[in-house]
Design a protein around this motif. Structure first.
Motif, short mmCIF file in Angstrom:
data_model
loop_
_atom_site.label_atom_id
_atom_site.label_comp_id
_atom_site.label_asym_id
_atom_site.label_seq_id
_atom_site.Cartn_x
_atom_site.Cartn_y
_atom_site.Cartn_z
N TRP A 36 0.60 -1.24 0.03
CA TRP A 36 0.04 0.06 -0.02
C TRP A 36 0.79 1.10 -0.02
N GLY A 37 2.03 1.19 0.34
CA GLY A 37 2.59 2.53 0.69
C GLY A 37 3.43 2.92 -0.77
N THR A 38 3.77 1.75 -1.26
CA THR A 38 4.15 2.23 -2.85
C THR A 38 2.90 2.39 -3.89
N TRP A 39 1.92 1.65 -3.67
CA TRP A 39 0.63 2.19 -4.25
C TRP A 39 0.25 3.63 -4.15
N THR A 40 0.14 3.81 -3.04
CA THR A 40 -0.19 5.26 -2.47
C THR A 40 0.74 6.54 -3.07
N VAL A 41 2.06 6.10 -2.95
CA VAL A 41 2.98 7.04 -3.75
C VAL A 41 2.78 7.02 -5.18
N ASN A 42 2.60 5.86 -5.93
CA ASN A 42 2.61 5.97 -7.48
C ASN A 42 1.22 6.51 -7.94
N ILE A 43 0.12 6.44 -7.22
CA ILE A 43 -1.22 7.10 -7.47
C ILE A 43 -1.25 8.37 -7.04
N LEU A 44 -0.73 8.86 -5.98
CA LEU A 44 -0.53 10.46 -5.62
C LEU A 44 0.30 11.05 -6.75
N GLY A 45 1.67 10.28 -7.02
CA GLY A 45 2.39 10.97 -7.88
C GLY A 45 1.80 11.35 -9.13
N CYS A 46 1.10 10.45 -9.48
CA CYS A 46 0.24 10.69 -11.06
C CYS A 46 -0.64 11.53 -10.80
N PHE A 47 -1.27 12.00 -9.76
CA PHE A 47 -2.23 13.18 -9.55
C PHE A 47 -1.18 14.41 -9.57
N LEU A 48 -0.17 14.54 -8.87
CA LEU A 48 0.53 15.50 -8.58
C LEU A 48 1.20 15.84 -10.09
N PHE A 49 1.57 14.90 -10.71
CA PHE A 49 2.39 15.31 -12.06
C PHE A 49 1.28 15.91 -12.97
N GLY A 50 0.10 15.22 -13.01
CA GLY A 50 -1.00 16.06 -13.99
C GLY A 50 -1.27 17.21 -13.24
N LEU A 51 -1.33 17.53 -12.14
CA LEU A 51 -1.60 18.86 -11.59
C LEU A 51 -0.79 19.90 -11.92
N VAL A 52 0.59 19.47 -11.60
CA VAL A 52 1.58 20.43 -11.81
C VAL A 52 1.80 20.58 -13.31
N TRP A 53 1.52 19.51 -14.16
CA TRP A 53 1.69 19.99 -15.77
C TRP A 53 0.64 20.87 -16.02
N THR A 54 -0.56 20.80 -15.83
CA THR A 54 -1.66 21.41 -16.02
C THR A 54 -1.60 23.03 -15.83
N LEU A 55 -1.20 22.98 -14.50
CA LEU A 55 -1.11 24.37 -13.88
C LEU A 55 0.13 25.45 -14.58
N SER A 56 1.20 24.41 -14.76
CA SER A 56 2.40 25.11 -15.51
C SER A 56 2.47 25.24 -16.90
N VAL A 57 2.05 24.33 -17.57
CA VAL A 57 1.93 24.24 -19.32
C VAL A 57 0.64 24.77 -19.56
N GLU A 58 -0.42 24.38 -19.19
CA GLU A 58 -1.88 24.60 -19.96
C GLU A 58 -2.33 25.82 -19.61
N ARG A 59 -2.28 26.01 -18.02
CA ARG A 59 -3.08 27.19 -17.52
C ARG A 59 -1.88 28.30 -17.20
N GLN A 60 -0.79 28.01 -17.26
CA GLN A 60 0.28 28.93 -17.00
C GLN A 60 0.14 29.70 -15.50
N ILE A 61 -0.05 28.98 -14.57
CA ILE A 61 -0.47 29.60 -13.31
C ILE A 61 0.82 29.71 -12.62
N LEU A 62 1.61 28.29 -12.59
CA LEU A 62 2.89 28.20 -12.09
C LEU A 62 3.83 28.56 -13.02
N PRO A 63 4.97 29.23 -12.66
CA PRO A 63 6.10 29.54 -13.64
C PRO A 63 6.70 28.64 -14.15
#
Length: 125
Positions: A36-63
């Protein structure tokens, strides 16, 4: 360039520590069955990757300067699974269905093959 490399390294160290901490906490809570520890890290990592990508590349909210240290440094150390899923998703977004399926299944299959080859090599050395 040197400054970017330093920030990637700092973010990578933070990602490693976050993975270790979160994986350990979750594993202590759920210490049976699946990893479960690895599972949690992997799934949370996918969410965070998608969030950071969208906020920085598509919405340009993050520098833009934050994208590489966070995605390559932090996320790369937190979990490479998120990069694997992101790249497969990018192939799907452009309707590269065969390539996305091949990327997903072949990497998983070869990962198992090479894991066991590594086990065998370790026994011979």
């Amino acid at each position: 360039m040197l400054q970017k490399i330093v920030w990637i390294g700092v973010a990578g160290a933070a990602g490693t520590l976050a993975r270790y901490a979160l994986g350990g906490i979750v594993s202590r809570w759920f210490n049976h069955g699946l990893p479960w520890g690895t599972w949690t890290v992997n799934i949370l990592g996918c969410f965070l990757f998608g969030l950071v990508w969208t906020l920085s590349v598509e919405r340009q909210i993050l520098p833009a300067e934050i994208r590489i240290p966070v995605l390559v440094g932090f996320m790369g150390a937190f979990t490479t699974f998120s990069t694997f899923i992101f790249e497969t998703g990018q192939l799907m977004r452009v309707s590269e269905w065969l390539a996305s399926a091949a990327n997903f299944f072949i990497q998983a299959a070869l990962g198992f093959v090479f894991l066991f080859l590594g086990f065998m090599a370790g026994k011979v050395l």
